[in-house]
Design a protein around this motif. Structure first.
Motif, short mmCIF file in Angstrom:
data_model
loop_
_atom_site.label_atom_id
_atom_site.label_comp_id
_atom_site.label_asym_id
_atom_site.label_seq_id
_atom_site.Cartn_x
_atom_site.Cartn_y
_atom_site.Cartn_z
N LEU A 278 49.19 52.19 70.09
CA LEU A 278 47.85 52.35 70.11
C LEU A 278 47.32 51.70 68.72
O LEU A 278 47.34 52.43 67.78
CB LEU A 278 46.97 53.58 70.44
CG LEU A 278 45.32 53.47 70.55
CD1 LEU A 278 45.09 52.75 71.49
CD2 LEU A 278 44.99 54.91 70.68
N PRO A 279 46.69 50.41 68.57
CA PRO A 279 46.61 49.92 67.27
C PRO A 279 45.08 50.48 66.93
O PRO A 279 44.12 50.44 67.68
CB PRO A 279 46.17 48.45 67.46
CG PRO A 279 46.93 48.19 69.05
CD PRO A 279 46.63 49.31 69.71
N LEU A 280 45.16 51.19 65.84
CA LEU A 280 43.88 51.97 65.33
C LEU A 280 43.85 52.13 63.76
O LEU A 280 45.00 52.71 63.29
CB LEU A 280 43.88 53.47 66.19
CG LEU A 280 42.65 54.36 65.91
CD1 LEU A 280 41.49 53.78 66.70
CD2 LEU A 280 43.00 55.75 66.30
N ASN A 281 42.71 52.09 63.17
CA ASN A 281 42.58 52.56 61.77
C ASN A 281 42.71 53.97 61.87
O ASN A 281 41.94 54.60 62.30
CB ASN A 281 41.18 52.06 61.65
CG ASN A 281 41.00 51.97 60.12
OD1 ASN A 281 41.28 53.02 59.53
ND2 ASN A 281 39.99 51.14 59.44
N PRO A 282 43.44 54.12 60.86
CA PRO A 282 43.91 55.64 60.93
C PRO A 282 42.76 56.58 60.41
O PRO A 282 42.48 57.75 60.52
CB PRO A 282 44.88 55.85 59.69
CG PRO A 282 44.98 54.59 59.08
CD PRO A 282 44.46 53.67 59.99
N SER A 283 41.60 55.75 59.78
CA SER A 283 40.41 56.70 59.50
C SER A 283 39.13 56.61 60.32
O SER A 283 38.26 57.32 60.15
CB SER A 283 39.81 55.75 58.08
OG SER A 283 39.30 54.71 58.45
N THR A 284 39.66 56.08 61.70
CA THR A 284 38.70 56.12 62.31
C THR A 284 38.34 57.40 63.23
O THR A 284 39.32 58.17 63.72
CB THR A 284 39.11 55.22 63.68
OG1 THR A 284 39.19 53.70 63.65
CG2 THR A 284 37.97 55.01 64.91
N ASN A 285 37.12 57.92 62.95
CA ASN A 285 36.78 59.33 63.65
C ASN A 285 36.07 58.99 64.74
O ASN A 285 34.92 59.05 64.64
CB ASN A 285 36.26 60.19 62.50
CG ASN A 285 35.83 61.52 62.94
OD1 ASN A 285 36.44 61.82 64.19
ND2 ASN A 285 35.36 62.26 62.01
N LEU A 286 36.70 59.20 65.95
CA LEU A 286 36.14 59.03 67.16
C LEU A 286 35.56 60.42 67.89
O LEU A 286 36.65 61.13 67.94
CB LEU A 286 36.77 58.14 68.35
CG LEU A 286 36.97 56.67 67.96
CD1 LEU A 286 37.81 56.13 68.85
CD2 LEU A 286 35.55 55.83 67.71
N PRO A 287 34.50 60.53 68.40
CA PRO A 287 34.30 61.91 69.16
C PRO A 287 34.80 61.54 70.85
O PRO A 287 34.73 60.60 71.30
CB PRO A 287 32.89 61.75 69.33
CG PRO A 287 32.01 60.68 69.10
CD PRO A 287 33.29 60.01 68.25
#
Length: 301
Positions: free
Chosen positions: A91-100
């Motif tokens: 899953l390509p994802l910015n490690p700082s992405t904080n999703l609820p």
């Protein structure tokens, strides 16, 4: 202790109902009612959304903020499909992405927590104690809008669903009567299909016949399979037809539902009143704090 038949597929790697009943000296039996087929193309599309930066507020092609600000999961199957896609393709994802990540009920929350801890460590989980889609929607109206106080419109929520679902969450979040800056756009993506297993009625009949005599508890998790369940037990509209394996020999059969949706389905379609409806869709919810409920011979009459 009386036998308990759980009309569901046993969850993996852990099943909260199995853990709970086993800890209380029961040996529950699982009778799968539904079979699930994941939509691989739609799940691949979800991965593409992550790869495109649709969830990343720092992506260069999102000058007005991310397209999606969070995700909704109201079934373990949706979590399992999402997890399977990640396990196979990453899953390509910015490690700082904080999703609820919004969910309903502790069982789905447990599955989602396992996925989050492994693949989405910066994300947060909300709503596990809401219990119903309607309560979850009202929780999101407060919580999600508080996360985006200056957004107009709010970034959308991505809702991973099965092809059979209620529309209470999208209707509540996108209610036209809400102020524009309080309305939350919802995009649904069907990630799995569900159908009743052709072998269910036979499997259930064999389990009932093999459960001995005396008290028997049957715990129902969804409207699917209810007709076959009542037919096998000779209850509701099938009482007295001579083909039931439930009460014809004097044994006491009790039916519990995990939540009001299935209870209401049994009432409205079959005129059958379950003996117990869980206060919350959880293993503990059916006990009402009393571990003798399932052990009694009439405690819930």
């Amino acid at each position: 202790m009386p036998p308990i038949l759980l009309l569901k597929t046993k969850s993996s790697p852990h099943d909260g109902y199995d853990d709970f009943f086993s800890a209380n000296d029961y040996t529950p039996s699982f009778i799968p009612v539904l079979e699930h087929r994941f939509h691989t193309e739609n799940l691949a599309h979800v991965r593409e959304l992550f790869a495109s930066g649709a969830f990343d507020s720092n992506a260069t092609d999102n000058p007005n903020g991310p397209k999606y600000g969070g995700m909704i999961f109201t079934s373990q199957r949706a979590v399992e499909g999402f997890a399977e896609m990640i396990g196979q393709h990453g899953l390509p994802l910015n490690p700082s992405t904080n999703l609820p990540l919004y969910t309903v009920g502790p069982a789905t929350a447990r599955s989602l927590t396992t996925l989050r801890n492994k693949h989405l460590p910066s994300c947060s989980i909300h709503g596990e104690d809401t219990g119903t889609g309607e309560k979850l929607a009202h929780h999101m109206l407060q919580h999600y809008n508080a996360l985006h106080p200056d957004a107009d419109p709010n970034p959308s929520l991505l809702f991973l669903v099965g092809e059979q679902r209620r529309d209470i969450i999208p209707k509540t979040l996108m209610d036209p009567s809400l102020p524009d800056d309080q309305r939350i756009p919802v995009e649904e993506i069907v990630v799995y299909e569900t159908g009743e297993m052709g072998s269910f009625e036979g499997d259930f009949r064999s389990a009932v016949q093999g459960s001995g005599e005396g008290v028997l508890w049957v715990v129902v998790f969804s409207p699917s399979g209810c007709e076959a369940m009542l037919r096998v037990l000779g209850l509701g509209p099938f009482a007295g037809n001579g083909n039931g394996d439930g009460g014809g020999d004097g044994r006491k059969v009790f039916v519990a539902t995990i939540g009001p949706t299935t209870r209401d389905h049994l009432r409205s379609k079959f005129g059958f009143e379950p003996h117990l409806c869980a206060e919350k869709p959880s293993p503990e919810g059916g006990w009402g704090g009393d571990t003798e409920v399932y052990g009694g011979t009439g405690a819930v009459d």
